[in-house]
Design an enzyme around this catalytic site. Structure first.
Site, PDB file in Angstrom:
ATOM      1  N   LYS A 196      23.251 -13.363 -55.712  1.00  0.00           N
ATOM      2  CA  LYS A 196      23.733 -12.357 -54.682  1.00  0.00           C
ATOM      3  C   LYS A 196      24.962 -13.374 -54.194  1.00  0.00           C
ATOM      4  CE  LYS A 196      23.788  -8.397 -52.215  1.00  0.00           C
ATOM      5  NZ  LYS A 196      24.177  -7.378 -52.852  1.00  0.00           N
ATOM      6  N   ASP A 252      10.592 -13.513 -57.828  1.00  0.00           N
ATOM      7  CA  ASP A 252       9.394 -12.885 -56.908  1.00  0.00           C
ATOM      8  C   ASP A 252       9.232 -11.434 -57.308  1.00  0.00           C
ATOM      9  OD1 ASP A 252       6.889 -12.552 -56.027  1.00  0.00           O
ATOM     10  OD2 ASP A 252       7.458 -12.837 -53.895  1.00  0.00           O
ATOM     11  N   ASP A 256       7.804  -8.722 -60.443  1.00  0.00           N
ATOM     12  CA  ASP A 256       6.888  -7.607 -60.168  1.00  0.00           C
ATOM     13  C   ASP A 256       7.311  -6.391 -60.935  1.00  0.00           C
ATOM     14  OD1 ASP A 256       4.907  -9.258 -58.969  1.00  0.00           O
ATOM     15  OD2 ASP A 256       4.675  -7.605 -57.534  1.00  0.00           O
TER      16      ASP A 256
HETATM   17  C1  IPM Z   1       3.572 -14.414 -56.761  1.00  0.00           C
HETATM   18  C2  IPM Z   1       3.128 -14.383 -55.582  1.00  0.00           C
HETATM   19  C3  IPM Z   1       3.242 -15.327 -54.586  1.00  0.00           C
HETATM   20  C4  IPM Z   1       4.618 -15.591 -54.574  1.00  0.00           C
HETATM   21  C5  IPM Z   1       2.707 -15.176 -53.140  1.00  0.00           C
HETATM   22  C6  IPM Z   1       1.153 -15.209 -53.325  1.00  0.00           C
HETATM   23  C7  IPM Z   1       2.770 -16.594 -52.337  1.00  0.00           C
HETATM   24  O1  IPM Z   1       3.687 -13.019 -55.199  1.00  0.00           O
HETATM   25  O2  IPM Z   1       3.237 -15.575 -57.409  1.00  0.00           O
HETATM   26  O3  IPM Z   1       4.596 -13.980 -57.323  1.00  0.00           O
HETATM   27  O4  IPM Z   1       5.276 -14.983 -53.811  1.00  0.00           O
HETATM   28  O5  IPM Z   1       5.271 -16.850 -55.214  1.00  0.00           O
HETATM   29 MG    MG Z   2       4.950 -12.122 -56.343  1.00  0.00          MG
END
Ligand code: IPM
Ligand code: MG
Length: 368
Positions: A196, A252, A256
């Site tokens: 960013k 992170d 996802d």
């Molecule tokens: C991941 C999870 C962790 C992170 C959490 C559970 C602390 O979301 O491994 O992506 O944010 O790293």
């Molecule tokens: Mg995560």
């Protein structure tokens, strides 16, 4: 013949169920290829809070450090209903995971997101986008940035205020960038560095250091992308990505998102590495407390994480290939856990059989 010491962290929720299946597959690998694998379990997360009062003990860290690699399930519970989330933040399950990453210096998190042909029907993207396929590696910095900066909550003149700090030094950026370019050299030789830089100083330093590292990799194409645009591009044109190199929080979130476009987070493996061969391997998905204990969780992400362990920590490429091939074969034969079942209205040509966690593990182990 290798003698391998593996520390397992079954953890919470579906963790124990999916780790059991990965062990099953590893035991089959050991038997078939003549290795000895020795497993020792440690507690972490909620399981450790319940037994020891803290999410990770020093003894558990010592056991992990003494191993050749660590295989983890998942940790944590329902953040609104579990009593673990009434504890101070540094005693909650996630603190155990952050602590082990820091203690073991696991700064490089590799999260592959691949669209399997067999699961194209589970991909939520429009067919005109998904038909191009995709195969990307998200390289997430894992021990710096916002998740490890100083934080506190204060009250000033009756107003509550929370402060989190985002810090990166150039060495932290350089070592993850080098890993990213090294991996790109073994793949399609493209790095998309995500930041960013239009707002954050830490991102401007990130970009400058990545540019410096890129000079040592003339064969690799480097491009920079802003994180908000990247979030959009992941659903618009995921085929454009090879290696995505990014800092802790962006990685992170983007990982996802990337896992979801593959069709199921239950398919996504990950490796967290330091600068030796040591690593911690875990599925990218969480502990899924809503389905824990039902025997329906998808063990494939954990099994593929075990394959990454064979490849990255033990240099057992042939064995890792065998595990990945077994997973593909089982999918091609039409076996699915519930999360990757075709949705209503989707046309599927082959015959589909829904199976539970343990059966999926058996089917994969049998094909090694
Ligand atoms: C991941 C999870 C962790 C992170 C959490 C559970 C602390 O979301 O491994 O992506 O944010 O790293
Ligand atoms: Mg995560």
């Amino acid at each position: 013949m290798m003698e391998l010491k593996i520390t397992c962290i079954p953890g919470d929720g579906i963790g124990p169920e999916i780790v059991a299946e990965a062990k099953k597959v590893l035991n089959k690998v050991a038997e078939k290829y003549g290795h000895s694998m020795n497993f020792t379990d440690i507690l972490m997360g909620g399981a450790s809070i319940d037994a020891c009062g803290v999410p990770l003990t020093e003894e558990a860290v010592a056991v992990a450090k003494a191993a050749d690699a660590v295989l983890m399930g998942s940790i944590g519970g329902n953040t609104t209903t579990s009593p673990w989330y009434k504890l101070p933040p540094n005693l909650r399950p996630e603190a155990g995971l952050l602590k082990i990453r820091k203690e073991l210096n696991l700064f490089a998190n590799l999260r592959p997101a691949v669209l399997y042909d067999e699961l194209a029907a589970a991909c939520p993207l429009k067919e005109e986008i998904s038909k191009a396929g995709f195969d990307m590696m998200i390289m997430r910095e894992l021990t710096g940035g916002l998740y490890f900066g100083e934080r506190r909550t204060v009250e000033e003149n009756g107003v509550r205020k929370a402060i989190d700090t985002l810090t990166y030094d150039e060495n932290e950026i350089r070592r993850i960038a080098i890993k990213g370019f090294d991996i790109a050299m073994k793949r399609r030789k493209k790095v998309t560095s995500v930041d960013k830089a239009n707002v954050l100083d830490s991102s401007r330093l990130w970009r400058a250091v990545v540019e410096e590292v890129a000079k040592d990799y003339p064969e690799v194409t480097l491009e920079h992308m802003l994180v908000d645009n990247c979030a959009m591009q992941l659903v618009k044109d995921p085929a454009q990505f090879d290696v995505i190199l990014t800092e802790n929080m962006f990685g992170d979130i983007l990982s996802d998102e990337a896992s979801m476009v593959t069709g199921s987070i239950g398919m996504l493996a990950s490796a967290s590495l330091n600068d030796t061969k040591f690593g911690l391997y875990e599925p990218s998905g969480g502990s899924a407390p809503d389905i824990a204990g039902k025997g329906i969780a998808n063990p494939i992400a954990t099994i593929l994480s075990a394959a990454m362990m064979l490849r990255y920590s033990f240099d057992l490429d042939r064995e890792a290939d065998a595990v990945e091939a077994a997973v593909k074969q089982v999918l091609a034969e039409g076996y699915r856990t519930i999360d990757i079942m075709p949705q209503k209205g989707e046309t599927v040509t082959e015959e589909i059989t829904q199976v539970g966690t343990a059966r999926m593990g058996d089917l994969i182990a049998e094909r090694i």
